[in-house]
Design an enzyme around this catalytic site. Structure first.
Site, mmCIF file in Angstrom:
data_model
loop_
_atom_site.group_PDB
_atom_site.id
_atom_site.type_symbol
_atom_site.label_atom_id
_atom_site.label_comp_id
_atom_site.label_asym_id
_atom_site.label_seq_id
_atom_site.Cartn_x
_atom_site.Cartn_y
_atom_site.Cartn_z
ATOM 1 N N LYS A 23 95.908 -7.163 57.825
ATOM 2 C CA LYS A 23 97.035 -7.306 56.903
ATOM 3 C C LYS A 23 98.308 -7.601 57.688
ATOM 4 O O LYS A 23 99.057 -8.510 57.354
ATOM 5 C CB LYS A 23 97.184 -6.010 56.100
ATOM 6 C CG LYS A 23 97.995 -6.135 54.844
ATOM 7 C CD LYS A 23 98.072 -4.785 54.100
ATOM 8 C CE LYS A 23 96.800 -4.479 53.336
ATOM 9 N NZ LYS A 23 96.760 -3.088 52.840
ATOM 10 N N ARG A 93 101.384 0.906 54.161
ATOM 11 C CA ARG A 93 100.092 0.291 53.845
ATOM 12 C C ARG A 93 99.181 0.352 55.058
ATOM 13 O O ARG A 93 99.588 0.038 56.172
ATOM 14 C CB ARG A 93 100.296 -1.173 53.457
ATOM 15 C CG ARG A 93 101.507 -1.398 52.581
ATOM 16 C CD ARG A 93 101.843 -2.872 52.396
ATOM 17 N NE ARG A 93 100.812 -3.592 51.669
ATOM 18 C CZ ARG A 93 100.827 -4.916 51.476
ATOM 19 N NH1 ARG A 93 101.797 -5.652 51.991
ATOM 20 N NH2 ARG A 93 99.850 -5.487 50.798
ATOM 21 N N GLY A 102 87.950 2.557 51.253
ATOM 22 C CA GLY A 102 87.669 3.872 51.827
ATOM 23 C C GLY A 102 88.815 4.349 52.690
ATOM 24 O O GLY A 102 88.887 5.504 53.059
ATOM 25 N N ARG A 337 94.615 -12.975 52.804
ATOM 26 C CA ARG A 337 93.492 -12.768 53.716
ATOM 27 C C ARG A 337 92.381 -13.700 53.278
ATOM 28 O O ARG A 337 92.389 -14.187 52.143
ATOM 29 C CB ARG A 337 93.000 -11.328 53.684
ATOM 30 C CG ARG A 337 92.513 -10.921 52.309
ATOM 31 C CD ARG A 337 91.963 -9.504 52.312
ATOM 32 N NE ARG A 337 91.728 -9.069 50.948
ATOM 33 C CZ ARG A 337 91.803 -7.817 50.523
ATOM 34 N NH1 ARG A 337 92.112 -6.864 51.364
ATOM 35 N NH2 ARG A 337 91.559 -7.509 49.280
ATOM 36 N N HIS A 455 58.701 5.276 55.150
ATOM 37 C CA HIS A 455 57.602 4.318 55.106
ATOM 38 C C HIS A 455 57.850 3.274 54.030
ATOM 39 O O HIS A 455 57.777 2.064 54.254
ATOM 40 C CB HIS A 455 56.278 5.049 54.852
ATOM 41 C CG HIS A 455 55.101 4.126 54.744
ATOM 42 N ND1 HIS A 455 54.673 3.630 53.533
ATOM 43 C CD2 HIS A 455 54.299 3.593 55.687
ATOM 44 C CE1 HIS A 455 53.639 2.831 53.737
ATOM 45 N NE2 HIS A 455 53.384 2.796 55.044
ATOM 46 N N SER A 764 56.668 -9.208 74.368
ATOM 47 C CA SER A 764 57.348 -9.143 73.086
ATOM 48 C C SER A 764 57.905 -7.736 72.984
ATOM 49 O O SER A 764 57.177 -6.758 73.099
ATOM 50 C CB SER A 764 56.360 -9.416 71.955
ATOM 51 O OG SER A 764 57.016 -9.272 70.719
ATOM 52 N N CYS A 831 60.058 -8.383 68.444
ATOM 53 C CA CYS A 831 59.376 -8.364 67.152
ATOM 54 C C CYS A 831 59.642 -7.084 66.379
ATOM 55 O O CYS A 831 59.028 -6.842 65.358
ATOM 56 C CB CYS A 831 57.886 -8.578 67.337
ATOM 57 S SG CYS A 831 57.095 -7.254 68.273
ATOM 58 N N TYR A 851 62.848 -16.071 71.731
ATOM 59 C CA TYR A 851 62.835 -16.046 70.271
ATOM 60 C C TYR A 851 63.034 -14.640 69.732
ATOM 61 O O TYR A 851 62.873 -13.661 70.450
ATOM 62 C CB TYR A 851 61.510 -16.625 69.733
ATOM 63 C CG TYR A 851 60.295 -15.772 70.024
ATOM 64 C CD1 TYR A 851 59.951 -14.713 69.175
ATOM 65 C CD2 TYR A 851 59.491 -15.999 71.139
ATOM 66 C CE1 TYR A 851 58.846 -13.917 69.438
ATOM 67 C CE2 TYR A 851 58.394 -15.212 71.404
ATOM 68 C CZ TYR A 851 58.075 -14.163 70.555
ATOM 69 O OH TYR A 851 56.993 -13.364 70.815
HETATM 70 P P1 ADP Z 1 95.208 -2.633 49.399
HETATM 71 O O1 ADP Z 1 94.832 -2.864 50.802
HETATM 72 O O2 ADP Z 1 94.482 -1.545 48.720
HETATM 73 O O3 ADP Z 1 95.305 -3.901 48.602
HETATM 74 P P2 ADP Z 1 98.035 -2.833 49.714
HETATM 75 O O4 ADP Z 1 98.683 -2.236 50.899
HETATM 76 O O5 ADP Z 1 97.811 -4.291 49.753
HETATM 77 O O6 ADP Z 1 96.697 -2.049 49.455
HETATM 78 O O7 ADP Z 1 98.970 -2.431 48.503
HETATM 79 C C1 ADP Z 1 98.569 -2.043 47.238
HETATM 80 C C2 ADP Z 1 99.433 -2.724 46.177
HETATM 81 O O8 ADP Z 1 100.790 -2.448 46.368
HETATM 82 C C3 ADP Z 1 99.291 -4.228 46.183
HETATM 83 O O9 ADP Z 1 99.271 -4.704 44.870
HETATM 84 C C4 ADP Z 1 100.512 -4.681 46.891
HETATM 85 O O10 ADP Z 1 100.877 -5.966 46.528
HETATM 86 C C5 ADP Z 1 101.532 -3.640 46.455
HETATM 87 N N1 ADP Z 1 102.581 -3.531 47.463
HETATM 88 C C6 ADP Z 1 102.406 -3.182 48.752
HETATM 89 N N2 ADP Z 1 103.574 -3.225 49.418
HETATM 90 C C7 ADP Z 1 104.507 -3.628 48.520
HETATM 91 C C8 ADP Z 1 105.889 -3.873 48.615
HETATM 92 N N3 ADP Z 1 106.555 -3.762 49.766
HETATM 93 N N4 ADP Z 1 106.555 -4.266 47.505
HETATM 94 C C9 ADP Z 1 105.878 -4.395 46.347
HETATM 95 N N5 ADP Z 1 104.574 -4.186 46.184
HETATM 96 C C10 ADP Z 1 103.879 -3.793 47.256
HETATM 97 MG MG MG Z 2 96.136 -5.452 49.199
#
Ligand code: ADP
Ligand code: MG
Ligand code: MG
Length: 874
Positions: A23, A93, A102, A337, A455, A764, A831, A851
């Site tokens: 990210k 984040r 998770g 992403r 098994h 093998s 194998c 292989y």
């Molecule tokens: P995830 O990885 O679970 O998607 P994110 O970190 O991307 O978590 O964030 C979750 C939500 O919060 C997303 O919809 C993201 O766009 C929103 N969000 C994150 N940071 C900001 C921010 N600075 N301003 C507004 N919305 C945000």
């Molecule tokens: Mg996100």
């Protein structure tokens, strides 16, 4: 300079996901591309590692750098953290190298406190918005960072709605929300014994630590294990200025994909909500609008959105998954992403991007996750039918695919029903080797006991049959031929369906569709074949499996197990006769009956392989596996064989072993009973002669002697094989080449591989046994305690699924080197089950094996993995 732990988005190195997380690296890159990204900074994955090394706390150096970054962020934003006039709010984040469900949930609106909330109200002229943001922040911070259970806050909201006589939280006014903040803070104090933290910097440090902590939470550990991600990667933290999609009708938030993630179609795909924040779209609190409607709602924004997403896709040259927010008519991107996609979409997108001239064929080959192909190689449920079906239970997704059919409770019943043309689901308490035929006849297997390496699971994966294992909730009555699950009772002949990819069980007949390698799949596999160096063979014991494997691109058989052939009904009696024989003469007599049957098996396999190489392994399992064990069955067999019960029972007991895995099996059988190896060698060569003469295929049999640990032991068995083979060839009066080699599956064989190679023409690597013998635990028992090892961070993955490269891999590498030293042109393959596991395939490529061999349904996976290994390691 001392180490840099924190990077502003402007300075973070684009593409450095290892350091900045996925990210963060993309936020930095987008910022540097000049796209509208709210300002922010990244605390690196190295800081996460440092946090753990420092006993779970942030070092002074890291904290100092965070504070410096924060003040730069304040300058960029023109706002101050905790300000009474115009407060800076941020989101915190998480962001590992790869996106990982998770991990910690995002905390939004951080920086609010009793004073800043007033500042926000004044600045926006919207007190309700300010207090709504504050109460959300208290809730999220308490839940995500402080682990106060969410329902406790929800209860307060419910009570307030009741008091005010309203239904929705949107009906609560500014004063109500102020009151809610008071109650939330009281709850916080009750739970934590201190006031809700008012100091924004303290809030921030706590949130950052919570992200680092979440790297080690159980969900994250499980996810990493399932995907082979090591725990030393760590996660980065992104701290970003908030933008607000919830400021009224000219604001909103949404998610979009540049192409359709389920079909791959080249068309924008996404949804948005007006007047909403953060995850409201995904959380489904209101029904979002399709992205195309944004064109009508906000034409200018849509125009800019289109330009940016096109730019992003062209820049990353892949389908993008994006988050955006509109704050009072101004568009911001918050994330991009490479989007997750189905296997079908992955293939289409990769092939389309090549056609569009955006990527090369080799890049396309690297774009598809080999394991994902699995989805396409087994029958799958018709998505519509699946949606309409009801889940009655779920257990371990032991072998992928989809199966629907009638329930049968014994292997025998399953086999008969399948022979009568039924679609069969075999339901067992657990399976054993005697069930093989019933398992092969079944479309799906459901067991009450047993883990992912039981098994049932191993055999089912080998056969490409769908299997759900370890469903402890099932009450099975094998006698009455019924089981109950989810409150319903199912009897023999009732329909159920199994999803081996999710572990879901359905109490009805769900429609399925068959797999094929055509279209984009075929195109991409052809590119993969051009790139790879490793050959890909298959493990196949029957002509049917062999033909299937050839269809999936197998270039030979790396392992043909001969024992499976003995379990068939017309043979088990003959082999039992051989086993209970008291003298060599008796045994030879019994073997005579087996010879034509074995020969027939090999003829079928050679024909199916049309001249491709075939490695056949001599009998491997201990003999006791072939004889009955209950008094009832022994009595029955005694009667059939004209023996007394006592006599046969004594023989069976005589075969008992305390640890059969390390007992009288493999080449040890041939040392005791050379006539067994003799019969098998004869069958192998006679079959080859016949196929050569009748079909003209130039078969070069490879005879493999299993479980060797000592050169002399190999030589003893090899001499028998060679003597027999040469006799048969001479009898036939033709020219024929064959090879004799061995499996390397006992550590001693690896250690003495240079000596063993004096006798063996090929190795093998039997990595199933090699793993058992190296770790000293058996595959069948390990399931019981490996979970504890994963939970405690001792092992990260199942060594039977993913080759343990540090330990077992070292033995493989050493044996390969020693083998080549003695015999430079020695042929080397693998194998074990690992032959179809992508990370293990890469290892085999690096070690320079010739292989890999895997079950038919994993052949395409291995082909793709081998190609990626070759491209990556050039
Ligand atoms: P995830 O990885 O679970 O998607 P994110 O970190 O991307 O978590 O964030 C979750 C939500 O919060 C997303 O919809 C993201 O766009 C929103 N969000 C994150 N940071 C900001 C921010 N600075 N301003 C507004 N919305 C945000
Ligand atoms: Mg996100
Ligand atoms: Mg073995």
């Amino acid at each position: 300079m001392s180490q840099q732990w924190v990077y502003m988005f402007q300075e973070g190195e684009a593409g450095n996901k290892n350091l900045l997380g996925g990210k963060g690296a993309n936020l930095a890159e987008m910022t540097q591309l000049g796209l509208p990204i709210p300002h922010g900074f990244i605390v690196t994955t190295e800081a996460c590692t440092e946090y753990y090394a420092n006993g779970g706390s942030l070092t002074d150096a890291i904290m100092v750098q965070i504070k410096e970054a924060l003040s730069k962020l304040e300058d960029l934003a023109g706002k101050k953290f905790g300000d009474t006039e115009n407060p800076l709010l941020v989101s915190v984040r998480s962001g590992a190298r790869v996106s990982m469900p998770g991990m910690m949930d995002t905390v939004l609106n951080l920086g609010l406190n009793d004073v800043a909330v007033e500042g926000l109200a004044k600045k926006t002229g919207n007190t309700r918005f300010a207090y709504d943001s504050y109460r959300r922040f208290i809730q999220m911070f308490s839940d995500v960072v402080m682990e106060i259970p969410k329902p406790r806050f929800e209860k307060i909201i419910d009570r307030m709605k009741e008091e005010k006589g309203v239904q929705m939280d949107t009906e609560l006014n500014a004063d109500d929300l102020k009151e809610m903040v008071v109650r939330f803070k009281a709850l916080y104090k009750e739970e934590k014994g201190v006031e809700f933290p008012q100091e924004p910097e303290h809030q921030l440090m706590e949130a950052i630590k919570a992200v680092f902590r979440s790297w080690m939470n159980p969900r994250a550990i499980v996810y990493r294990r399932m995907n082979d991600y090591p725990s030393d990667w760590g996660t980065a933290v992104n701290v970003q200025m908030m933008v607000f999609g919830n400021m009224g009708s000219t604001s909103g938030t949404g998610v979009a994909f540049t192409r359709n993630p389920s079909t791959g179609e080249n068309k924008i795909y996404g949804e948005y909500l007006i007047n909403a924040q953060g995850e409201d779209v995904v959380a489904g609190i209101r029904t979002p609008n399709p992205i195309t409607q944004l064109e009508q709602d906000m034409p200018d924004v849509y125009q800019e959105f289109t330009e940016i997403y096109t730019k992003l896709e062209n820049h990353y040259r892949d389908m993008q998954d994006m988050e955006f927010t509109v704050e009072e008519g101004k568009l911001f991107f918050l994330q991009t992403r490479n989007g997750k996609r189905t296997a079908g979409a992955a293939l289409k997108i990769a092939v389309d991007l090549v056609a569009e001239g955006k990527i090369t064929e080799e890049t396309a080959v690297c774009r598809v996750e080999p394991k994902q192909l699995d989805q396409l190689l087994h029958p799958n449920f018709d998505p519509k039918a699946l949606k309409a079906a009801t889940v009655i239970g779920s257990a371990l997704p032991a072998s992928p695919g989809a199966a629907a059919g009638k329930v049968y409770f014994t292997a025998e019943d399953a086999k008969n029903a399948a022979a009568a043309g039924e679609r069969v689901i075999l339901v067992r308490l657990e399976t054993s080797p005697e069930d093989i035929e019933g398992m092969a006849a079944a479309r799906g297997i459901l067991t009450v006991r047993g883990g992912m390496t039981s098994h049932a699971a191993v055999v089912a994966r080998g056969m490409g049959t769908c299997c759900v294992s370890g469903c402890g909730e099932i009450k099975i009555d094998e006698e009455a031929k019924t089981f109950t699950l989810g409150g319903n009772t199912y009897k023999e002949g009732d329909y159920i369906s199994l999803d081996g990819s999710t572990g879901n069980i359905y109490g009805e007949d769900v429609a399925t569709i068959e797999p094929e390698i055509t279209g984009d799949f075929e195109t991409l596999m052809a590119w993969a074949d051009k790139a790879r160096v490793l050959k890909v063979r298959t493990n196949a014991d029957t002509p049917r499996d062999a033909r299937n494997a050839v269809k999936f691109g197998a270039e030979g058989i790396g392992l043909c197990r001969t024992e499976h052939m003995f379990f068939e009904e017309d043979r088990i009696m003959k082999i039992r006769k051989m086993i209970v024989s008291k003298t060599e003469e008796e045994r030879r007599e019994a073997l005579k009956g087996l010879l034509p049957l074995q020969k027939g098996d090999f003829v079928g396999i050679y024909e199916a392989m049309e001249g491709r190489p075939v490695t056949i392994r001599l009998l491997d399992p201990p003999l006791h596996e072939f004889v009955p064990h209950t008094d009832e069955d022994i009595a029955e067999l005694a009667k059939e064989m004209g023996l007394t019960f006592e006599d046969l029972k004594a023989t069976v007991e005589g075969l008992h072993e305390f640890n059969p895995m390390m007992g009288h099996r493999g080449c040890r059988l041939a040392v005791s009973y050379p006539e067994i190896a003799e019969m098998q060698a004869r069958a192998i060569i006679e079959a080859a002669v016949q196929v050569k003469q009748e079909k003209g295929y130039d078969v070069v049999p490879e005879i493999m002697i299993p479980l060797v640990g000592e050169k002399k032991e190999l030589k003893f068995v090899k001499d028998i094989v060679v003597k027999t083979a040469d006799t048969v060839i001479k009898e036939a009066g033709i020219e024929m080449t064959y090879h004799v080699g061995t499996m390397i599956e006992i550590p001693r064989a690896a250690l003495t591989a240079d000596a063993i190679a004096e006798e063996a023409e090929f190795f093998s690597f039997g990595t199933n046994d090699l793993t058992q013998m190296t770790f000293g635990f058996s595959r069948d028992d390990a399931g019981k305690f490996l979970e504890d090892y994963y939970g405690k961070g001792i092992y990260e993955s199942d060594p039977f699924a993913r080759l343990d490269q540090t330990g077992v891999g070292q033995l493989v590498q050493m044996a390969a080197e020693k083998g080549r030293k003695t015999r430079p042109n020695i042929k080397l393959g693998i194998c074990g089950e690992h032959g179809g596991d992508p990370s293990s395939v890469e290892f085999c490529h690096k070690v320079g094996l010739n292989y890999v061999s895997c079950s038919p349904f994993r052949v395409p996976i291995a082909r793709l993995a081998a190609a990626q290994a070759a491209i990556k390691n050039r």
